[in-house]
Scaffold this active site. Structure first.
Site, PDB file in Angstrom:
ATOM      1  N   CYS A  89       0.861  -1.182   0.000  1.00 46.57           N
ATOM      2  CA  CYS A  89       0.000   0.000   0.000  1.00 46.57           C
ATOM      3  C   CYS A  89       0.897   1.231   0.000  1.00 46.57           C
ATOM      4  CB  CYS A  89      -0.911  -0.006   1.225  1.00 46.57           C
ATOM      5  SG  CYS A  89      -1.955   1.459   1.358  1.00 46.57           S
ATOM      6  N   CYS A 136      -5.179   5.803  -4.213  1.00 52.02           N
ATOM      7  CA  CYS A 136      -4.472   4.529  -4.073  1.00 52.02           C
ATOM      8  C   CYS A 136      -3.065   4.713  -4.629  1.00 52.02           C
ATOM      9  CB  CYS A 136      -5.204   3.417  -4.826  1.00 52.02           C
ATOM     10  SG  CYS A 136      -4.317   1.829  -4.830  1.00 52.02           S
TER      11      CYS A 136
END
Length: 267
Positions: free
Chosen positions: A76, A203
């Site tokens: 991430c 993201c």
């Protein structure tokens, strides 16, 4: 019951529950139902994911990442920047870092361009699949990228869920990114995230994939130090990378990360 101290961080609207485990273990990662509830926006703290900051030999720290569904996730990028910011707030103040994430070792550093920005070196991308109307690659997490004439009328959750669960990706799933087809920069990117199973405001691994797909779609020449700004619903990010055909290295994800609040709760 035990008292849990938590911190809430966000990076361009991608938000995370941070837990400090540098000196003692609070969660071991097996608490799937608890992590899912903590991330729930109605019954818990609310977040796109949860991150355990913990020691690892040979590194400044380890980032152990969990999706909002309670399961361990892949890399991430926004979470990594938040983890570096969190480590600094706890006293680990350095100009650069070497840490371990779900996809392996990474370097990080403070941005010299903008205050409050952090830069994360992402894993090299050595292969990009090109379909009839999409690009697919792994930037630490799997990402499907599709260019659209317009984004604002797009039902991101409906379209994203359809692609994420189709036969091609059903086994392990994929994140889905819809990118503005306009050649002008910054890119605009909307993302449906696997593990959250919804659209998120940003993201990091997704904008990395979108920037790579942009260089291929617009046939940018091979060169070092390509810089591509990316606009997400949660804010602006920047990707810098070296390109050589379909091989990408020295990929840096650059953007803000900040604490939102902190608190305690009984678990």
């Amino acid at each position: 019951m035990k008292l849990l101290q938590f911190y809430k961080y966000q990076g361009t609207g991608n938000d995370f529950i941070m837990i400090n485990q540098m000196k003692s273990t609070v969660l071991d990662g097996s608490e799937t139902a608890l992590i899912k509830r903590l991330c729930d926006r109605r019954f818990g703290i609310g977040a796109d994911g949860l991150i355990l900051l913990q020691p690892k030999q040979g590194y400044d720290f380890e980032m152990d990442y969990f999706n909002a569904d309670g399961h361990r996730g892949s890399m991430c990028g926004n979470g990594a920047r938040c983890t570096v910011a969190f480590a600094r707030s706890l006293g680990l103040e350095q100009s650069s870092y070497y840490f371990f994430a779900p996809d392996g070792p990474h370097r990080a550093r403070l941005s010299l361009k903008k205050e409050g920005w952090f830069e994360i070196e992402m894993s090299d991308v050595l292969k990009v699949e090109r379909g009839q109307d999409y690009f697919f690659m792994d930037t630490g997490s799997p990402h499907y990228v599709r260019f659209e004439e317009t984004l604002h009328a797009l039902n991101v959750e409906k379209e994203g869920r359809h692609i994420r669960y189709n036969e091609q990706f059903a086994a392990t799933g994929t994140n889905v990114n819809f990118v503005s087809a306009a050649p002008s920069l910054p890119l605009q990117v909307f993302t449906y995230e696997r593990g959250v199973e919804a659209e998120t405001l940003s993201c990091g691994t997704g904008v990395t994939a979108a920037a790579i797909a942009y260089t291929l779609r617009h046939k940018l020449l091979d060169e070092p130090g390509i810089t591509i700004p990316v606009q997400t619903k949660g804010g602006i990010l920047e990707i810098r990378m070296d390109k050589k055909e379909d091989r990408y290295s020295k990929i840096w994800l650059c953007g803000p990360a900040e604490e939102v609040f902190q608190g305690h709760l009984y678990i």
